[in-house]
Design a protein around this motif. Structure first.
Motif, short mmCIF file in Angstrom:
data_model
loop_
_atom_site.label_atom_id
_atom_site.label_comp_id
_atom_site.label_asym_id
_atom_site.label_seq_id
_atom_site.Cartn_x
_atom_site.Cartn_y
_atom_site.Cartn_z
N ASP A 222 0.87 -1.18 0.00
CA ASP A 222 0.00 0.00 0.00
C ASP A 222 0.90 1.22 0.00
N ILE A 223 0.97 1.91 -1.14
CA ILE A 223 1.93 3.02 -1.32
C ILE A 223 1.18 4.30 -1.65
N CYS A 224 1.51 5.35 -0.92
CA CYS A 224 1.01 6.69 -1.24
C CYS A 224 1.98 7.30 -2.24
N GLU A 225 1.57 7.34 -3.53
CA GLU A 225 2.46 7.79 -4.60
C GLU A 225 2.87 9.24 -4.43
N LYS A 226 1.97 10.07 -3.93
CA LYS A 226 2.25 11.50 -3.81
C LYS A 226 3.31 11.79 -2.77
#
Length: 228
Positions: A222-226
């Motif tokens: 689960d990665i927050c791209e921003k």
């Protein structure tokens, strides 16, 4: 930021000749206004997850809370109404009603919610104008290209200002260039909605605020791209 969608210990099992566990204890929070992509190979459970999150398919156990409402404490009728009022859907193969024109397809969610026909028609036309199809509002789906059908489907999904838009492989039936245009349009048109897209297309993830990778019914990453 306040969570719009909360998922607790979500399981989905299918009992046929052999028991298949499609989701295995999913826990998840999605915030208001996020553009979230759920990625995974075929058979990973990503479409099952979308169906359970949106109230289309009842999980075996677990909780899904959207905007403070526990979906699976509602009756079938109440859940259908909740979806109609709070959700928009975009599908790979458009799911337009073939005997309705573009504008009739777009105004349908408003008519279901009891909006009067004149207002529904005006709002549907305005949304079609925003997606660049005002000049084709009287065309039937068979008279539209794949990209145009998907733009009509997006217009239908957002015409009632839903809190969340669910998209299941929205570019899967389109060529690469048209697919990129559709994703850009979804991002532009979602405005104050939360957008959750299920796909196996890594290129879509490049546009997302957050990427959730599913494998074998579990969240693998689960990665927050921003934040990268």
């Amino acid at each position: 930021m306040k969570a719009l969608i909360e998922v607790h210990n979500l399981w989905k099992e299918y009992n046929g000749k052999e028991k298949v566990t499609a989701l295995k204890g999913i826990n998840l929070r999605i915030n208001t206004g996020e553009f979230v992509v759920i990625l995974g190979p075929s058979g990973s459970g990503k479409t099952t997850l979308l169906n359970c999150l949106s109230g289309v398919d009842r999980p075996t156990r677990g909780t899904v809370i959207i905007h403070g409402t526990d979906l699976y404490t509602l009756s079938e009728e109440e859940r259908t109404r909740f979806r109609a009022e709070n959700m928009g859907f975009v599908f790979q193969f458009f799911n337009l009603v073939p005997v309705l024109t573009a504008i009739e397809n777009v105004e349908l969610p408003l008519l279901i919610l009891g909006v009067n026909r004149k207002e529904a028609r005006e709002r549907a036309f305005e949304i079609l104008r925003k997606v660049g199809l005002a000049h084709k509002c009287d065309r039937f789906p068979e008279e539209l290209s794949g990209g145009e059908k998907q733009r009509v489907a997006i217009a239908r999904a957002i015409v009632h200002n839903p809190k969340v838009i669910w998209a299941d492989e929205p570019t899967g039936a389109l060529d690469n260039e048209t697919g990129r245009m559709i994703i850009d349009l979804l991002m532009e048109m979602k405005e104050n909605s939360t957008l959750v897209v299920v796909t196996h297309d890594e290129r879509i993830a490049e546009k997302a605020d957050r990427v959730i990778r599913i494998r074998d019914g579990q969240i693998e990453q689960d990665i927050c791209e921003k934040a990268l």
